[in-house]
Design a protein around this motif. Structure first.
Motif, PDB file in Angstrom:
ATOM      1  N   ALA A  70      -7.494-215.790 -49.148  1.00 16.45           N
ATOM      2  CA  ALA A  70      -6.703-214.589 -48.854  1.00 16.45           C
ATOM      3  C   ALA A  70      -5.957-214.109 -50.103  1.00 16.45           C
ATOM      4  O   ALA A  70      -5.841-212.898 -50.347  1.00 16.45           O
ATOM      5  N   ARG A  71      -5.486-215.056 -50.954  1.00 14.49           N
ATOM      6  CA  ARG A  71      -4.791-214.692 -52.184  1.00 14.49           C
ATOM      7  C   ARG A  71      -5.726-213.960 -53.138  1.00 14.49           C
ATOM      8  O   ARG A  71      -5.373-212.935 -53.721  1.00 14.49           O
ATOM      9  N   THR A  72      -6.945-214.451 -53.262  1.00 12.47           N
ATOM     10  CA  THR A  72      -7.936-213.816 -54.124  1.00 12.47           C
ATOM     11  C   THR A  72      -8.258-212.406 -53.622  1.00 12.47           C
ATOM     12  O   THR A  72      -8.370-211.459 -54.407  1.00 12.47           O
ATOM     13  N   LYS A  73      -8.393-212.283 -52.325  1.00 19.16           N
ATOM     14  CA  LYS A  73      -8.677-210.962 -51.733  1.00 19.16           C
ATOM     15  C   LYS A  73      -7.514-210.009 -51.988  1.00 19.16           C
ATOM     16  O   LYS A  73      -7.720-208.851 -52.368  1.00 19.16           O
ATOM     17  N   LEU A  74      -6.277-210.467 -51.770  1.00 16.13           N
ATOM     18  CA  LEU A  74      -5.102-209.621 -51.991  1.00 16.13           C
ATOM     19  C   LEU A  74      -4.974-209.234 -53.460  1.00 16.13           C
ATOM     20  O   LEU A  74      -4.634-208.090 -53.784  1.00 16.13           O
ATOM     21  N   LEU A  75      -5.288-210.147 -54.368  1.00 13.11           N
ATOM     22  CA  LEU A  75      -5.240-209.853 -55.796  1.00 13.11           C
ATOM     23  C   LEU A  75      -6.250-208.765 -56.148  1.00 13.11           C
ATOM     24  O   LEU A  75      -5.953-207.842 -56.916  1.00 13.11           O
ATOM     25  N   SER A  76      -7.426-208.843 -55.563  1.00 23.04           N
ATOM     26  CA  SER A  76      -8.454-207.821 -55.785  1.00 23.04           C
ATOM     27  C   SER A  76      -8.007-206.464 -55.225  1.00 23.04           C
ATOM     28  O   SER A  76      -8.184-205.419 -55.873  1.00 23.04           O
ATOM     29  N   LEU A  77      -7.426-206.480 -54.046  1.00 23.28           N
ATOM     30  CA  LEU A  77      -6.953-205.238 -53.430  1.00 23.28           C
ATOM     31  C   LEU A  77      -5.814-204.619 -54.229  1.00 23.28           C
ATOM     32  O   LEU A  77      -5.733-203.385 -54.357  1.00 23.28           O
ATOM     33  N   LEU A  78      -4.950-205.445 -54.783  1.00 28.90           N
ATOM     34  CA  LEU A  78      -3.859-204.946 -55.622  1.00 28.90           C
ATOM     35  C   LEU A  78      -4.422-204.242 -56.858  1.00 28.90           C
ATOM     36  O   LEU A  78      -3.970-203.148 -57.221  1.00 28.90           O
ATOM     37  N   GLY A  79      -5.412-204.850 -57.482  1.00 30.65           N
ATOM     38  CA  GLY A  79      -6.051-204.221 -58.638  1.00 30.65           C
ATOM     39  C   GLY A  79      -6.711-202.903 -58.281  1.00 30.65           C
ATOM     40  O   GLY A  79      -6.613-201.908 -59.022  1.00 30.65           O
ATOM     41  N   ARG A  80      -7.373-202.877 -57.139  1.00 32.97           N
ATOM     42  CA  ARG A  80      -8.027-201.632 -56.671  1.00 32.97           C
ATOM     43  C   ARG A  80      -6.987-200.546 -56.399  1.00 32.97           C
ATOM     44  O   ARG A  80      -7.171-199.386 -56.766  1.00 32.97           O
ATOM     45  N   ALA A  81      -5.893-200.901 -55.765  1.00 32.31           N
ATOM     46  CA  ALA A  81      -4.834-199.929 -55.473  1.00 32.31           C
ATOM     47  C   ALA A  81      -4.234-199.385 -56.761  1.00 32.31           C
ATOM     48  O   ALA A  81      -4.005-198.173 -56.892  1.00 32.31           O
ATOM     49  N   ARG A  82      -4.007-200.264 -57.717  1.00 36.14           N
ATOM     50  CA  ARG A  82      -3.456-199.828 -59.011  1.00 36.14           C
ATOM     51  C   ARG A  82      -4.416-198.877 -59.724  1.00 36.14           C
ATOM     52  O   ARG A  82      -3.981-197.943 -60.389  1.00 36.14           O
ATOM     53  N   SER A  83      -5.724-199.095 -59.609  1.00 35.11           N
ATOM     54  CA  SER A  83      -6.687-198.212 -60.274  1.00 35.11           C
ATOM     55  C   SER A  83      -6.817-196.866 -59.557  1.00 35.11           C
ATOM     56  O   SER A  83      -7.185-195.868 -60.174  1.00 35.11           O
ATOM     57  N   LEU A  84      -6.513-196.813 -58.263  1.00 32.54           N
ATOM     58  CA  LEU A  84      -6.611-195.565 -57.505  1.00 32.54           C
ATOM     59  C   LEU A  84      -5.396-194.659 -57.689  1.00 32.54           C
ATOM     60  O   LEU A  84      -5.496-193.445 -57.501  1.00 32.54           O
ATOM     61  N   MET A  85      -4.268-195.213 -58.049  1.00 33.32           N
ATOM     62  CA  MET A  85      -3.039-194.420 -58.157  1.00 33.32           C
ATOM     63  C   MET A  85      -3.141-193.296 -59.192  1.00 33.32           C
ATOM     64  O   MET A  85      -2.753-192.159 -58.895  1.00 33.32           O
ATOM     65  N   PRO A  86      -3.677-193.532 -60.409  1.00 34.70           N
ATOM     66  CA  PRO A  86      -3.810-192.407 -61.350  1.00 34.70           C
ATOM     67  C   PRO A  86      -4.779-191.330 -60.843  1.00 34.70           C
ATOM     68  O   PRO A  86      -4.559-190.135 -61.063  1.00 34.70           O
ATOM     69  N   LEU A  87      -5.834-191.764 -60.138  1.00 36.49           N
ATOM     70  CA  LEU A  87      -6.775-190.799 -59.569  1.00 36.49           C
ATOM     71  C   LEU A  87      -6.082-189.928 -58.525  1.00 36.49           C
ATOM     72  O   LEU A  87      -6.277-188.708 -58.480  1.00 36.49           O
TER      73      LEU A  87
END
Length: 131
Positions: free
Chosen positions: A34-51
């Protein structure tokens, strides 16, 4: 603990949670997937914010352009309606084809007929003489 309401609040909460999980990884190994999944989702969310920010700016620019087009179009339509009224006359029923209300004067109220007025005068009682 305060209630999270914005995306930034969630991301900050996830970062805090992930940091705490990293420090205590040996105590709770069952959270690794679950930690690995949340870490991946955090990275994805951070990359979507500038878009998202770029799209919001593009939306604002498009909205401004649309407002300008509508304002200019309203003026052009007003000129066309004026020309049509000038051409056909403001009382012409032909204007209705262009969804323009022709000027229609109100019909005057009918005047009372002379015989009705005479009857109503005769029906009034005569003034009493002071004799």
């Amino acid at each position: 603990m305060h209630k999270r309401t914005s995306i930034a609040d969630y991301l900050q909460d996830w970062e805090t949670l992930l940091a705490a999980l990293e420090e205590n990884a040996s105590d709770v190994p069952q959270t690794e997937i679950a930690r690995t999944k949340l870490l991946s989702l955090l990275g994805r969310a951070r990359s979507l914010m500038p878009l998202q920010a770029a799209q919001a700016a593009a939306k604002q620019t498009t909205s401004q352009q649309l407002d300008l087009v509508v304002t200019t179009g309203r003026k052009a339509a007003s000129v066309i309606r004026f020309i049509l009224k000038e051409h056909y006359g403001n009382r012409s029923e032909k204007l209705a084809e262009f969804r323009i209300q022709p000027f229609r004067s109100r019909t005057p109220l009918p005047l009372p007929a002379p015989e009705i007025a005479a009857v109503s005068e005769a029906a009034e009682p005569a003034p009493a003489n002071a004799e």
